[in-house]
Design an enzyme around this catalytic site. Structure first.
Site, PDB file in Angstrom:
ATOM      1  N   SER A  78       0.917  -1.342  -0.001  1.00 28.94           N
ATOM      2  CA  SER A  78      -0.064   0.009   0.064  1.00 28.94           C
ATOM      3  C   SER A  78       1.011   1.240   0.031  1.00 28.94           C
ATOM      4  CB  SER A  78      -1.037  -0.093   0.988  1.00 28.94           C
ATOM      5  OG  SER A  78      -2.155  -0.721   0.769  1.00 28.94           O
ATOM      6  N   HIS A  83       4.097  14.209   5.495  1.00 22.86           N
ATOM      7  CA  HIS A  83       3.697  15.745   5.117  1.00 22.86           C
ATOM      8  C   HIS A  83       4.487  16.330   6.299  1.00 22.86           C
ATOM      9  CE1 HIS A  83       0.850  14.542   2.215  1.00 22.86           C
ATOM     10  NE2 HIS A  83       0.151  13.616   2.968  1.00 22.86           N
ATOM     11  N   CYS A  98      -0.958  -3.676   3.795  1.00 23.22           N
ATOM     12  CA  CYS A  98      -1.979  -4.877   3.786  1.00 23.22           C
ATOM     13  C   CYS A  98      -1.199  -6.020   3.918  1.00 23.22           C
ATOM     14  CB  CYS A  98      -2.927  -4.874   2.636  1.00 23.22           C
ATOM     15  SG  CYS A  98      -1.734  -5.022   0.851  1.00 23.22           S
TER      16      CYS A  98
END
Lengths: 132, 132
Positions: A78, A83, A98
């Protein structure tokens, strides 16, 4: 854009017998280290993927003007994103993996170690509960 | 990699007077449409950004073998990701926007309309609560 990479598709089993597609972790790191160097962020993303037993497929780092940065690593399992908001001394991360082999908590712990926040939030979501 | 783009940095105010950096929405769409065409996913990501009043900076789409796909759009306001698992008739999305102008719920509603799930999960997290 197409590469021959298999996606990790094992279910994540839990002690409660509920199955999930994956685990999504979130953190906000306040008043720690702010890293604005693209190459360093790339290395951090690669290492975060590695410690979580995930496979790196692609990395994107974008620098904002005059400051701030987004880093993203696309995984076979995934993704991980970072940020940064230097104006707030804030780094927000999310780690979505996952499969039963990935260890997203290790990536979270590693990122926390790198950014050394004075305070932080942490949240975990089980994603894709088997409701079908 | 550097572009002169300003990041959206307004706080998200809530009726409870708590402030957040952003809003993060999650969905799992079960048994709806599965879209494995990269170009179509790119268009969907652009449209999701548009309806949520966000600015597209970069798009990455990765196709897995033999199936499955990850699409990611890096926004001035953070990111949107789409992960598909055709083997489970599952599409997982997350929409993370910062700032007071973005409308992530509209992106979620749009994606739900596109993928037409027979059942779905939805979760919202406020990210970056002002704890400093």
């Amino acid at each position: 854009m197409t590469q021959k990479t298999k996606r990790s598709i094992q279910w994540v089993a839990t002690p409660t017998k509920e199955n999930y597609v994956g685990i999504h972790l979130f953190g906000e790191f306040w008043n720690g280290k702010i890293i604005e160097d693209s190459k360093e962020i790339e290395k951090i993303l690669v290492e975060a993927a590695k410690v979580s037993n995930s496979t790196v497929l692609k990395i994107v780092v974008h620098k904002f003007e005059p400051q701030g940065l987004t880093g993203f690593v696309l995984l076979a399992e995934s993704h991980i994103s970072i940020h940064t908001w230097p104006e707030w001394n804030l780094v927000a991360v999310d780690i979505f993996t996952c499969g039963s082999k990935a260890m997203p908590q290790k990536a979270f712990d590693y990122l926390k170690e790198v950014f050394q926040p004075k305070s932080f939030n942490f949240k975990k979501l089980n994603r894709g509960k088997n409701i079908v």
